[in-house]
Motif scaffolding. Sequence first.
Motif, PDB file in Angstrom:
ATOM      1  N   PRO A 198       0.833  -1.365  -0.106  1.00  0.00           N
ATOM      2  CA  PRO A 198      -0.124   0.047   0.136  1.00  0.00           C
ATOM      3  C   PRO A 198       0.831   1.083   0.054  1.00  0.00           C
ATOM      4  N   THR A 199       0.302   2.254  -0.715  1.00  0.00           N
ATOM      5  CA  THR A 199       1.009   3.627  -0.669  1.00  0.00           C
ATOM      6  C   THR A 199       0.133   4.599  -0.673  1.00  0.00           C
ATOM      7  N   VAL A 200       0.287   5.837  -0.571  1.00  0.00           N
ATOM      8  CA  VAL A 200      -0.658   7.132  -0.974  1.00  0.00           C
ATOM      9  C   VAL A 200      -1.099   6.928  -2.407  1.00  0.00           C
ATOM     10  N   SER A 201      -0.148   6.747  -3.327  1.00  0.00           N
ATOM     11  CA  SER A 201      -0.437   6.786  -4.756  1.00  0.00           C
ATOM     12  C   SER A 201      -1.505   5.679  -5.140  1.00  0.00           C
ATOM     13  N   ASN A 202      -1.339   4.467  -4.549  1.00  0.00           N
ATOM     14  CA  ASN A 202      -2.181   3.420  -5.163  1.00  0.00           C
ATOM     15  C   ASN A 202      -3.618   3.257  -4.140  1.00  0.00           C
ATOM     16  N   ASN A 245      -5.380   1.051  11.626  1.00  0.00           N
ATOM     17  CA  ASN A 245      -5.478   2.615  12.083  1.00  0.00           C
ATOM     18  C   ASN A 245      -4.385   3.012  13.298  1.00  0.00           C
ATOM     19  N   PHE A 246      -3.874   4.110  12.848  1.00  0.00           N
ATOM     20  CA  PHE A 246      -2.691   4.629  13.886  1.00  0.00           C
ATOM     21  C   PHE A 246      -3.579   5.731  14.768  1.00  0.00           C
ATOM     22  N   SER A 247      -3.021   5.986  15.947  1.00  0.00           N
ATOM     23  CA  SER A 247      -3.448   6.825  17.055  1.00  0.00           C
ATOM     24  C   SER A 247      -3.071   8.441  16.374  1.00  0.00           C
ATOM     25  N   GLU A 248      -2.211   8.574  15.498  1.00  0.00           N
ATOM     26  CA  GLU A 248      -1.418   9.706  14.836  1.00  0.00           C
ATOM     27  C   GLU A 248      -0.980   9.552  13.628  1.00  0.00           C
ATOM     28  N   PRO A 249      -0.554  10.539  12.678  1.00  0.00           N
ATOM     29  CA  PRO A 249      -0.120  10.311  11.441  1.00  0.00           C
ATOM     30  C   PRO A 249       1.141   9.486  11.539  1.00  0.00           C
ATOM     31  N   LYS A 250       1.407   8.481  10.642  1.00  0.00           N
ATOM     32  CA  LYS A 250       2.409   7.742  10.684  1.00  0.00           C
ATOM     33  C   LYS A 250       3.071   7.268   9.678  1.00  0.00           C
ATOM     34  N   PRO A 251       4.083   8.270   9.229  1.00  0.00           N
ATOM     35  CA  PRO A 251       4.681   8.436   8.019  1.00  0.00           C
ATOM     36  C   PRO A 251       5.357   7.067   7.577  1.00  0.00           C
ATOM     37  N   ASN A 252       5.713   6.080   8.329  1.00  0.00           N
ATOM     38  CA  ASN A 252       6.186   4.884   8.283  1.00  0.00           C
ATOM     39  C   ASN A 252       5.348   3.869   8.583  1.00  0.00           C
ATOM     40  N   PRO A 253       4.272   3.516   7.918  1.00  0.00           N
ATOM     41  CA  PRO A 253       3.346   2.777   8.329  1.00  0.00           C
ATOM     42  C   PRO A 253       3.584   1.213   8.406  1.00  0.00           C
ATOM     43  N   TYR A 254       4.728   0.747   7.918  1.00  0.00           N
ATOM     44  CA  TYR A 254       5.069  -0.591   7.608  1.00  0.00           C
ATOM     45  C   TYR A 254       5.771  -1.375   8.613  1.00  0.00           C
ATOM     46  N   GLY A 255       5.202  -1.079   9.922  1.00  0.00           N
ATOM     47  CA  GLY A 255       5.614  -1.997  10.939  1.00  0.00           C
ATOM     48  C   GLY A 255       4.778  -3.383  11.207  1.00  0.00           C
ATOM     49  N   PRO A 256       3.614  -3.261  10.985  1.00  0.00           N
ATOM     50  CA  PRO A 256       2.924  -4.337  11.548  1.00  0.00           C
ATOM     51  C   PRO A 256       2.684  -5.028  10.191  1.00  0.00           C
ATOM     52  N   PHE A 257       3.079  -6.488  10.321  1.00  0.00           N
ATOM     53  CA  PHE A 257       2.992  -7.644   9.186  1.00  0.00           C
ATOM     54  C   PHE A 257       3.638  -7.448   8.010  1.00  0.00           C
ATOM     55  N   MET A 258       4.785  -6.691   8.208  1.00  0.00           N
ATOM     56  CA  MET A 258       5.957  -6.630   7.324  1.00  0.00           C
ATOM     57  C   MET A 258       7.220  -7.227   7.946  1.00  0.00           C
ATOM     58  N   GLY A 259       7.770  -8.071   6.989  1.00  0.00           N
ATOM     59  CA  GLY A 259       9.169  -8.709   7.363  1.00  0.00           C
ATOM     60  C   GLY A 259       8.907  -9.748   8.142  1.00  0.00           C
ATOM     61  N   GLY A 260       9.982 -10.627   8.235  1.00  0.00           N
ATOM     62  CA  GLY A 260      10.101 -12.060   9.166  1.00  0.00           C
ATOM     63  C   GLY A 260       9.625 -11.764  10.309  1.00  0.00           C
ATOM     64  N   GLN A 261       9.734 -10.732  10.991  1.00  0.00           N
ATOM     65  CA  GLN A 261       9.538 -10.506  12.350  1.00  0.00           C
ATOM     66  C   GLN A 261       8.248 -10.392  12.704  1.00  0.00           C
ATOM     67  N   SER A 262       7.052 -10.312  11.769  1.00  0.00           N
ATOM     68  CA  SER A 262       5.676  -9.910  12.075  1.00  0.00           C
ATOM     69  C   SER A 262       4.951 -10.905  10.964  1.00  0.00           C
ATOM     70  N   PRO A 263       4.859 -12.187  10.994  1.00  0.00           N
ATOM     71  CA  PRO A 263       4.085 -12.876  10.279  1.00  0.00           C
ATOM     72  C   PRO A 263       2.494 -12.936  10.603  1.00  0.00           C
ATOM     73  N   ILE A 264       1.787 -13.685   9.849  1.00  0.00           N
ATOM     74  CA  ILE A 264       0.392 -13.704  10.271  1.00  0.00           C
ATOM     75  C   ILE A 264       0.249 -14.997  10.856  1.00  0.00           C
ATOM     76  N   LEU A 265      -0.609 -15.162  11.939  1.00  0.00           N
ATOM     77  CA  LEU A 265      -0.992 -16.385  12.847  1.00  0.00           C
ATOM     78  C   LEU A 265      -2.442 -16.873  12.344  1.00  0.00           C
ATOM     79  N   GLN A 266      -2.547 -17.951  12.346  1.00  0.00           N
ATOM     80  CA  GLN A 266      -3.994 -18.666  11.919  1.00  0.00           C
ATOM     81  C   GLN A 266      -4.776 -18.464  13.311  1.00  0.00           C
TER      82      GLN A 266
END
Length: 568
Positions: free
Chosen positions: A80-84, A152-173
């Motif tokens: 996801p980006t602002v552009s898309n 949703n973030f509690s305030e503007p988050k210029p770098n919103p790619y913390g949750p669910f990005m990279g091997g440290q934050s995978p999806i659990l069933q």
Amino acid sequence: MKLKSLLLGAVAATALAPAAFAERGEDGHVNIIYWQAPSILNPYLSSGTKDIESSSIVIEPLGRFDQDGNMVPYLATEIPTVSNGGVSEDLTTITWKLKEGLLWSDGTPVTSADVAFTAEYCMHPEGGCAQAAKFEGVSSVETPDDLTVVVNFSEPKPNPYGPFMGGQSPILQQAQFADCLGARAPECTEANFGPIGTGPFVVDEFRPNDVISLSANPNYRDPAKPAFATMTFKGGGDAAAAGRAVMETGEFDYAWNLQLAPEVIEEMAAGGQGTPVSGFGTLVERIEMNLTDPSPDLPEGERATAAHPHPILTDMKVRKALSMAIDRPLLVEIGYGQAGRPTCNLVPAPEIYASDNTECLTQDIEGAKALLEEAGWTDTDGDGIRDKDGEKLSLLFQTSTNAVRQDFQALIKQWWNEIGVETELRNISGSVFFGGDPGSPDTFQKFYADVEMYANNFDGTDPESYLAQRTCDKFPRPESQWQGENINRFCDEEFDALVAELGRTGEIEQRAEIAKKLNDMVTADSYVVVPLVDRGRVSAHSNTLGGVILNTWDSELWNVADWYRIDE
């Protein structure tokens, strides 16, 4: 340049190695060896690299970072980006779209509910999540439909790619982990040892601190992958044995983290069976100073907690003296050669985020002695060890079992002895030291020592989540089952405020300045973290294993689905 402007553009995607196979499993078996054996397959309950990377074969995030640090979609249709339209103009939401038709390895559909549940799992107030910093600033996660996730973030988050990005934050069933929330998380052994995933392999058997047997995921989204029908993931031993097993004997196909002297790796490569691969990222070998008292004389539950400050290391002059006594260039020469660089920074890269602090690169034994004198530590009885108020300047220094680390310990003990510090050395099996067992006294999170040495790094190229690990609320403690990223129990309100400021700052140059300040606050300004070596990652693969692309910005096993056998 604003980070928002980067979000406006298309996110770079790197084409993976082309598949050299046409049918899933046709290349038979592949063998991987990690000399630090995995102890759990749930990265939310362990921050040990060995556990995060072994898990990444089975459970996956929405997106990953490729070998150049670019974001690439995995379970999501796009980044996801602002552009898309995926990131809101006010930077307070990010919307992810799951690929259609995704299945868990048990054949059930992957939905947005699983993603929202993963956030609930890590953010649960009664639990301890090893990756809590990834969810910094998240206020809620919504699921408008089965394929849409809105964070949703509690305030503007210029770098919103913390949750669910990279091997440290995978999806659990959700179905598998639904009864594992909060304090119950560590009790769910079956789920933690055998997660149902979306990755290319499924767990057939897991023997903690030993071996994982895996087979190709029959429901993997690409019907032609993985090329290998089965995998053995062996843990334990040491780095030298792992290197030999790939480059000399050919017994294994991939060996991780060859923390060995450069001449040793060169000799192994001459064996002709395998090839070393290396690259620099953000991996820093450092010493952590415990700011709490680890004394075994304290009651269990109070040891190494904020209730009892460290009797020696709360004095910044002592911490600085210990740092000043270390000859970092010599450590690099002995331990890493061209695969290491002396550093004073916890965040050594990307270059824009790296502080220009270089003071620690020059060893100063006499200056360290003078600083200890200022702090009131003198040798009153002439035995060579300083004392103060009847207490000896004596420290327990622990790390994992590894030849290079033991060489470092021996040298550092010698230098500290020169300035009048008595040092007891302890080394612990990496499988235990980097494990997440809340019942073990020997994990690096529990920190039952005065100082400890290890290395870790962060996903991607932005250090925000990594620096947020040092906020006051992230202490490992009994109430969190000893999970938490703030290993040395550093707490500073100004630091926490700067982390919050970094989270809402969009200008790249301003973000860099804040990150440098945060880096310096825990290194050059306070010496609670004493960086030693900016380490290049060195691993090795067999000459018959194709598709390997070393990645220092995510899990090394990020593209294991694309590995294949090269015909000899």
